[in-house]
Design an enzyme around this catalytic site. Structure first.
Site, short mmCIF file in Angstrom:
data_model
loop_
_atom_site.label_atom_id
_atom_site.label_comp_id
_atom_site.label_asym_id
_atom_site.label_seq_id
_atom_site.Cartn_x
_atom_site.Cartn_y
_atom_site.Cartn_z
N ASP A 134 16.00 2.44 6.38
CA ASP A 134 15.88 1.79 7.68
C ASP A 134 16.92 0.71 7.95
O ASP A 134 16.98 0.15 9.04
CB ASP A 134 14.49 1.18 7.84
CG ASP A 134 14.24 0.01 6.89
OD1 ASP A 134 15.00 -0.12 5.90
OD2 ASP A 134 13.30 -0.75 7.12
N CYS A 135 17.74 0.39 6.97
CA CYS A 135 18.68 -0.73 7.12
C CYS A 135 19.66 -0.53 8.27
O CYS A 135 19.87 -1.43 9.09
CB CYS A 135 19.43 -0.96 5.81
SG CYS A 135 20.54 -2.38 5.83
N THR B 139 12.47 -7.51 5.99
CA THR B 139 13.07 -8.56 5.17
C THR B 139 14.45 -8.96 5.67
O THR B 139 14.77 -10.14 5.76
CB THR B 139 13.14 -8.10 3.71
OG1 THR B 139 11.82 -7.81 3.24
CG2 THR B 139 13.77 -9.17 2.83
N GLY C 142 -8.04 -10.81 6.00
CA GLY C 142 -8.72 -10.10 4.93
C GLY C 142 -9.06 -10.99 3.75
O GLY C 142 -9.66 -10.55 2.78
N HIS C 143 -8.63 -12.29 3.84
CA HIS C 143 -8.89 -13.23 2.75
C HIS C 143 -9.89 -14.31 3.17
O HIS C 143 -10.01 -15.34 2.50
CB HIS C 143 -7.58 -13.90 2.31
CG HIS C 143 -6.51 -12.93 1.93
ND1 HIS C 143 -6.68 -12.00 0.93
CD2 HIS C 143 -5.26 -12.72 2.44
CE1 HIS C 143 -5.58 -11.28 0.82
NE2 HIS C 143 -4.71 -11.68 1.74
N HIS D 135 -4.21 -8.20 -2.82
CA HIS D 135 -3.83 -7.11 -1.92
C HIS D 135 -3.84 -5.79 -2.67
O HIS D 135 -3.10 -4.87 -2.35
CB HIS D 135 -2.43 -7.35 -1.35
CG HIS D 135 -2.24 -8.72 -0.75
ND1 HIS D 135 -1.65 -9.74 -1.45
CD2 HIS D 135 -2.58 -9.20 0.47
CE1 HIS D 135 -1.62 -10.82 -0.69
NE2 HIS D 135 -2.18 -10.53 0.47
N THR E 214 22.65 -7.48 -3.42
CA THR E 214 22.07 -7.68 -2.10
C THR E 214 23.16 -8.20 -1.17
O THR E 214 24.32 -8.36 -1.58
CB THR E 214 20.93 -8.72 -2.13
OG1 THR E 214 21.47 -10.02 -2.40
CG2 THR E 214 19.90 -8.37 -3.20
N ASP F 116 15.06 2.60 1.53
CA ASP F 116 14.01 3.23 2.34
C ASP F 116 14.54 3.77 3.66
O ASP F 116 13.76 4.22 4.50
CB ASP F 116 12.87 2.25 2.59
CG ASP F 116 13.35 0.93 3.18
OD1 ASP F 116 14.52 0.84 3.56
OD2 ASP F 116 12.54 -0.02 3.26
#
Length: 639
Positions: free
Chosen positions: A466-467, A508, A108-109, A274, A560, A464
């Site tokens: 999902d971890c 991540t 897209g770039h 973006h 974290t 979120d």
């Protein structure tokens, strides 16, 4: 029913300013004019939605088909369609004679970065889906294909997904004893020092300048270290600021439908490539005034947040700073308007006695699909060689040379044509007890699977959600593949675990685990075999932690998994502490996240008070704590 004569007047009222943003019904239409309202609604919808029309067959195949078309138009290019990697047709010849170079990121770039592949610039470009980082497997395939005994330089724009996935690929390549290094471009001045203290500035148009200078350096026979240093010099002395008249639209996606269009007379300074928000929305003004505002910000020496270029003005010494102007079309600006902006930027610089304009380059370099806007980049020349490299002749799609006379694209997989490097060092075989290794891996995997519901609950409340599922999926996949791993080699086993995680889950946390594991394997290979096996693992773990810290700004205290990993690794390296003590240090770190302000991760977007009053630990930290607990239990049972 409305008369035919009335309707055009309504359209004329609607068209004042910009018909593409006319989403309200003009005041003169009454509720009873239903036919007129319907006709007008259809008209305004067709004009409001026209930027969302795209030329494509299928959104899922758009990137690959576009790359195939690029190869048809430029016969010096080849495509690996399995990994969406564009590379030089004479890649083997290049790899034998010089340092090779790779860049990439989400599509897209264009022309970034496939348009920079060719003689004098990139050897390969890795293309992810639109605005999405390519996977580490895609990047690794490119690295393996272009690997050179002279080394490979990987150039990445500073976005979390790109840094992690490219970084993971680099570490995986190093674990395979491929000579490779990576530099990160962060030229965006719209991100101030305070806001960017953790994540840093975004990578924008200066990425192409970095590729140009480093690519020319490589083509002239420079060593990997010299090529990397030139790239870093360019990054340090470049600054970019963009402006958009509106956001862009992703083909086949409704993900950006929630983005409110800017007003008919509104623009946004600093909008990202973006659709990320900028730092200032302001009324549309003349091109001259707009460019002057942008240039003022770029050369400002007094702004503590955005003064990134060292361009001091001193009347006494009459010092003149040599600069290059790099004007980038963001994709949706007509060349008529774009060249007007170029003119104003040049005129502005020529009025500044302390600036000496050496070169002007203007074109679409790093775009944002159909975004209407442009960016200005200034590059300070701090070494005369920079101009020589900038002028070095190249053969890439970004600078068309001649119409194509042949139409070739190769669909072979890069993994099937990997040239073998001569004089590869032999694998260091570190003696291990396969049964112990198997027991430790099984215990750690079962531990995280058992605690998955708790991790999922924590992440649902402050993340979120999902971890837990991510960790369970990775652990389950590892247990499945475990019988096929060569457990007699510690480094090979760890690489196998990392490959399994990377293939099974994304995100991540996956990238973080894989970077650490690949660096751990490399650390085991690099360390001389000591008499004490504990020292070997502690040294390799310390090496892996240092490598991981190059790719993430997360540190102890940021809430974290680093609050667990860092104390574990540090304790493991202490002669006074046992493995059990190291595990306990990690568990203590996990508990500490209950009282920490979230500075990274999804929880950082929540109100600080909500996070602290919840009294809950970080989900990622809790998951790693479970892994360490299972690891410790297995080691104790083997003692």
């Amino acid at each position: 029913m409305a008369s035919k004569e009335r309707f055009p007047s309504y359209l004329e009222e609607c068209a004042i300013g910009s018909p593409t943003r006319c989403t309200t019904v003009p005041s003169r239409i009454t509720k009873k004019d239903e036919v007129t309202q319907t006709i007008l609604l259809l008209y305004t919808m067709s004009h409001t939605l026209y930027p969302k029309k795209h030329l494509l067959n299928d959104p899922n195949t758009l990137v690959t088909e576009s790359l195939q078309g690029l190869c048809y138009a430029y016969p010096h290019l080849r495509l690996d369609s399995k990994h969406n990697v564009i590379y030089c047709a004479n890649v083997d010849e290049i790899a034998k004679s010089q340092v090779t170079m790779i860049a990439g990121g989400g599509s897209g770039h264009e022309p970034a970065h496939s348009g920079s592949v060719g003689s004098g610039m990139l050897t390969a470009a890795v293309c992810g889906n639109v605005f999405a980082s390519p996977s580490s497997s895609q990047v690794l395939a490119a690295i393996e294909r272009v690997q050179s005994p002279h080394g490979t330089l990987v150039i990445v724009k500073n976005y979390t997904g790109d840094c992690l996935n490219f970084g993971l690929a680099v570490e995986r390549a190093k674990a395979k004893r491929i000579k490779v290094t990576m530099i990160i471009v962060d030229d965006d001045v719209s991100i101030g020092r305070t806001k960017g203290s953790k994540v840093g500035r975004r990578g924008l148009a200066a990425t192409t300048l970095v590729i140009k200078l480093a690519g020319a350096m490589a083509a002239t026979g420079a060593r990997l270290e010299e090529v990397s240093q030139m790239g870093s010099m360019c990054i340090k002395n470049a600054a970019t600021l963009g402006v958009a008249l509106d956001h862009c639209h992703v083909p086949g996606s409704s993900a950006d439908s929630h983005l409110a269009s800017l007003g008919p007379n509104e623009i946004e300074l600093g909008m990202g490539i973006h659709n990320e928000p900028g730092f200032l929305k302001t009324p549309l003004t003349s091109t001259k005034a707009l460019v002057a505002t942008m240039m003022d910000i770029l050369i400002d020496q007094d702004d503590p947040e955005r003064s990134y270029l060292d361009l001091p003005f001193n009347k006494a010494d009459h010092q003149s700073h040599k600069i290059v102007l790099f004007v980038n079309n963001l994709g949706g600006t007509s060349m008529l308007e774009f060249n007007g902006a170029v003119k104003e930027a040049v005129d502005y610089i020529l009025t500044k006695s302390h600036l000496s304009l050496e070169r002007v380059l203007a074109a679409p370099f790093v775009t944002s699909l159909n975004m209407p806007g442009f960016s200005l980049t200034l590059l300070k020349i701090v070494d005369p060689k920079m101009l020589e490299l900038l002028d070095y002749p190249v053969k890439v799609a970004g600078w068309p040379l001649a119409p194509a006379h042949e139409f070739v694209t190769t669909k072979e997989s890069l993994s099937s044509v990997q040239p073998s490097l001569t004089n590869k060092p032999a694998t260091l075989q570190i003696p291990q007890n396969p049964e112990v290794i198997k027991a430790v891996i099984e215990s750690a995997a079962h531990a995280v699977i058992e605690v998955e519901p708790e991790i999922t609950s924590l992440d649902t409340i402050l993340g979120d959600g999902d971890c837990g599922h991510t960790l369970k999926a990775a652990a389950t996949a590892i247990l499945k593949i475990l019988p096929s791993l060569d457990l007699s080699s510690a480094s090979d086993t760890i690489i196998g675990l990392a490959d399994t995680i990377e293939r099974t889950v994304g995100g991540t946390s996956s990238a973080i685990y894989c970077i650490f594991l690949n660096a751990l394997a490399a650390g085991l290979q690099q360390s001389p075999v000591p008499k004490d096996n504990r020292v070997l693992w502690a040294t390799a773990a310390r090496h892996a932690l240092l490598i991981l810290q190059q790719y993430t700004m997360a540190r102890v205290g940021d809430r974290t998994l680093m609050d667990v990993l860092t104390p574990f690794v540090n304790a493991l390296g202490s002669k006074e502490m046992s493995v059990d003590d190291a595990v306990k240090a990690g568990l203590k770190g996990a508990e500490s996240t209950r009282r920490l302000t979230a500075k990274m991760g999804r929880a950082s977007y929540l109100a600080t008070e909500d996070v602290l009053t919840s009294g809950l630990p970080d989900a990622g930290a809790w998951g790693l704590a479970a892994i360490l607990k299972g690891l410790g239990q297995a080691i104790d049972s083997q003692s």
